[in-house]
Enzyme design. Structure first.
Site, PDB file in Angstrom:
ATOM      1  N   HIS A  18       3.507   6.834  -7.818  1.00  0.00           N
ATOM      2  CA  HIS A  18       4.852   7.311  -8.146  1.00  0.00           C
ATOM      3  C   HIS A  18       4.875   8.828  -8.227  1.00  0.00           C
ATOM      4  CE1 HIS A  18       5.025   3.200 -10.310  1.00  0.00           C
ATOM      5  NE2 HIS A  18       5.231   3.071  -9.023  1.00  0.00           N
ATOM      6  N   ASP A 115      12.625   8.239 -10.851  1.00  0.00           N
ATOM      7  CA  ASP A 115      12.247   7.190  -9.904  1.00  0.00           C
ATOM      8  C   ASP A 115      12.824   5.863 -10.387  1.00  0.00           C
ATOM      9  OD1 ASP A 115      10.385   6.106 -11.727  1.00  0.00           O
ATOM     10  OD2 ASP A 115       8.756   7.336 -10.935  1.00  0.00           O
ATOM     11  N   GLN A 350      -7.764  10.670   0.540  1.00  0.00           N
ATOM     12  CA  GLN A 350      -7.112   9.862   1.589  1.00  0.00           C
ATOM     13  C   GLN A 350      -6.279  10.682   2.569  1.00  0.00           C
ATOM     14  OE1 GLN A 350      -5.763   5.894   0.710  1.00  0.00           O
ATOM     15  NE2 GLN A 350      -3.751   6.341   1.547  1.00  0.00           N
ATOM     16  N   TRP A 368       3.444   1.862  -0.361  1.00  0.00           N
ATOM     17  CA  TRP A 368       4.335   2.607   0.534  1.00  0.00           C
ATOM     18  C   TRP A 368       3.817   4.012   0.861  1.00  0.00           C
ATOM     19  CZ3 TRP A 368       6.883   1.152   4.314  1.00  0.00           C
ATOM     20  CH2 TRP A 368       7.836   1.963   4.923  1.00  0.00           C
ATOM     21  N   ASN A 369       3.159   4.663  -0.107  1.00  0.00           N
ATOM     22  CA  ASN A 369       2.609   5.993   0.203  1.00  0.00           C
ATOM     23  C   ASN A 369       1.547   5.892   1.290  1.00  0.00           C
ATOM     24  OD1 ASN A 369       3.934   7.757  -1.849  1.00  0.00           O
ATOM     25  ND2 ASN A 369       2.962   6.283  -3.216  1.00  0.00           N
ATOM     26  N   SER A 370       0.654   4.930   1.147  1.00  0.00           N
ATOM     27  CA  SER A 370      -0.395   4.758   2.150  1.00  0.00           C
ATOM     28  C   SER A 370       0.224   4.449   3.509  1.00  0.00           C
ATOM     29  CB  SER A 370      -1.339   3.627   1.744  1.00  0.00           C
ATOM     30  OG  SER A 370      -2.025   3.973   0.566  1.00  0.00           O
ATOM     31  N   GLU A 373       1.585   7.592   4.938  1.00  0.00           N
ATOM     32  CA  GLU A 373       0.495   8.500   5.324  1.00  0.00           C
ATOM     33  C   GLU A 373      -0.111   8.053   6.652  1.00  0.00           C
ATOM     34  OE1 GLU A 373      -1.968   8.455   1.758  1.00  0.00           O
ATOM     35  OE2 GLU A 373      -0.390   9.463   0.628  1.00  0.00           O
ATOM     36  N   GLU A 389       5.674  -4.805  -4.116  1.00  0.00           N
ATOM     37  CA  GLU A 389       6.496  -5.119  -2.938  1.00  0.00           C
ATOM     38  C   GLU A 389       5.672  -5.075  -1.652  1.00  0.00           C
ATOM     39  OE1 GLU A 389       5.687  -2.202  -3.495  1.00  0.00           O
ATOM     40  OE2 GLU A 389       6.612  -0.691  -2.230  1.00  0.00           O
ATOM     41  N   GLN A 390       4.336  -5.120  -1.799  1.00  0.00           N
ATOM     42  CA  GLN A 390       3.489  -4.900  -0.623  1.00  0.00           C
ATOM     43  C   GLN A 390       3.620  -5.975   0.455  1.00  0.00           C
ATOM     44  OE1 GLN A 390      -0.225  -4.367  -2.658  1.00  0.00           O
ATOM     45  NE2 GLN A 390       0.541  -2.542  -3.683  1.00  0.00           N
TER      46      GLN A 390
END
Ligand code: UDP
Length: 482
Positions: A18, A115, A350, A368-370, A373, A389-390
């Site tokens: 986050h 957020d 990463q 979501w960040n990964s 990226e 939510e993956q």
């Protein structure tokens, strides 16, 4: 009296996933849209390590990053409390310190941006006559589900949960039962469900909803969200795609991993990581090791000690620490793969890894960040969703966007076997069957760059938000005679 520059306060909930996008949003508001920005970060003593936070906030000296006093919810939780509910509680506990901090500012800020977990702070924004925005650090499809969920009637809910029918959301791709977000899939956990629904309702009361996505990635869902006769009816606030905001590469970072990557052939390495806190079972860790070894592809694997029946076990407990040589891997694995592979305990740089030319694939829990990226670096993915939510992200990346492959595992099976892992790794790295996926993600990489560049779709979206803040600032200044 306001100053001439709009001042926005951003509130980040616990967890690196986050905090990272909130920091990036702050930096963009400062560097592209002339804002002053203060970021308040909610922490427990374990939720974010001080050194990580320091590294992140050093990246911009134009932003003030303030850690709110740590909150303690230990008396309110037990083993059954979901992570979502825990974060909601922490955010609630932090409200008095946020209010005092804003009250102590000589000039009240013009906007509050929270957020998804921070919407209860809207009452504070109202008190200080600030504009209020939500920044969804996930994608528009997840936002669509979140704002639509509170409107579901009992019949639709029963159809989804007990008859396992797909959920139809106006103007969006349907969501299969197995993919749907956990609080909806498991209505027995009432607290969890109520916390999630409350967030959905509150999001719709914002002056605007910012989403970490870009138009070219989710045009259909974004159109539905902004269409008054489709989802716009419930979202009830303009939706601004402003991403992909990802942590930029820090060229100062040096590590053994990056030195090793420098010596590898172009696009030859698959990077394996389950985010800041995802974990696998012991059996699954062993299968993954064998699968990587069988594939004979080069790899970097960020490992964590296995945990049974809880893939989110170390979420909110991020640490920098190393642990001893991982004894849970198959006997001899480290020796046999020492030429081709690198095993990194707990945490790896990463952003720097994914941008390295030697990386050719990413096996990811698809936080979501990964996911973003990977897209901004044009890296195709094997998606391995674990929690939150993956599963939706995995379906979107595989079926809607076409930048990933995934296991055919049935919900009744619990371990992805080595032969399938081997096949997925080769597919994404070298097989002809993966060519379309590899090409598609490279195409999206350039769309992402365009979206963020001056006058691109995401740049323009954030410029609209900035304009609204400026207008409000001028109005307030006119009122106070500044
Ligand atoms: N991350 C990292 N090193 C790691 C694991 C994660 O730098 O070893 C970063 C990653 O680059 C991403 C964030 O932590 O920016 C994880 O966010 P994501 O949404 O992918 O997953 P979450 O951790 O929230 O499950």
């Amino acid at each position: 009296m306001q100053s001439m520059k709009p001042h926005a306060v951003l509130l980040a909930s616990p967890g690196m996933g986050h905090l990272i996008p909130v920091l990036e949003l702050g930096k963009r508001l400062v560097s592209h849209h002339g804002f002053n920005v203060t970021i308040f970060v909610v922490t427990t003593d374990t939720s974010v390590s001080q050194s990580q936070l320091q590294n992140l906030s050093q990246t911009s000296n134009l932003i003030e990053v303030v850690l709110l006093p740590p909150v303690d919810i230990s008396g309110q939780v037990d083993q059954t409390t979901s992570i979502l509910s825990q974060i909601a509680m922490m955010m609630r506990e932090a409200l008095p310190s946020l209010r005092s901090a804003i009250l102590a500012m000589k000039i009240p800020p013009i906007a509050l941006i929270v957020d998804m977990f921070g919407t209860e702070a809207f009452a504070i924004a109202d008190e200080f006559m600030m504009l209020k925005y939500v920044f969804i650090t996930s994608n528009a499809w997840f936002l669509a589900l979140t704002v639509y969920a509170p409107t579901l009637d009992k019949e639709v809910e029963d159809d989804l949960v007990y008859n396992q029918k797909p959920l139809l959301i106006p103007g969006c791709k349907p969501i299969c039962f197995v993919d749907s977000f956990e609080p909806i899939r498991r209505p027995n956990n009432q607290v969890y469900k109520q916390d999630y629904l409350r967030m959905g309702t509150k999001i719709s009361t914002a002056d605007g909803i910012l989403v970490n996505t870009f138009y070219e990635l989710e045009s259909q869902t974004l159109a539905a969200l902004n269409d008054k006769i489709k989802l716009g009816m419930v979202a009830n606030a303009p939706v601004y795609p402003i991403g992909p905001l990802v942590r930029p590469v820090d060229s100062g970072v040096r590590s053994e991993v990056l030195t090793w990557l420098d010596m590898q052939p172009k696009e030859s390495i698959i990077y394996v990581s389950f985010g800041s806190g995802g974990t696998l079972s012991a059996k699954q860790s062993i299968e993954l090791a064998w699968g990587l070894e069988k594939s004979q592809q080069r790899f970097i694997w960020v490992v964590r000690p296995p945990v049974e029946n809880d893939s989110a076990a170390t979420v909110l407990k991020t640490s920098n620490g190393c642990h001893d040589s991982p004894s849970y891997l198959p006997d001899g694995f480290l020796n046999r793969t020492s030429k081709n592979g690198l095993v990194v305990p707990i945490w790896a740089p990463q952003a720097e890894i994914l941008s390295h030319p030697s990386i050719g694939g990413f096996l990811s829990h698809c936080g979501w960040n990964s996911s973003l990226e990977s897209i901004v670096n044009g890296v195709p993915m094997i998606v391995w969703p674990l929690f939150a939510e993956q599963k939706m992200n995995a379906t979107m990346l595989t079926e809607h966007i076409g930048v990933a492959t995934r296991s055919k595992l049935l919900p009744s099976q619990d371990v992805i076997e080595r032969s399938e892992i081997d096949a997925m790794v080769r597919m994404i790295m070298v097989d002809k069957a993966g060519e379309a996926i590899r090409a598609r993600v490279k195409m999206l990489k350039s769309c992402a760059e365009k979206a963020l560049s001056k006058d691109g779709s995401s740049y323009s979206s954030l410029a609209k938000v900035a304009k609204d803040c400026e207008i409000n600032l001028q109005r307030q200044n006119a009122k106070t005679g500044a």
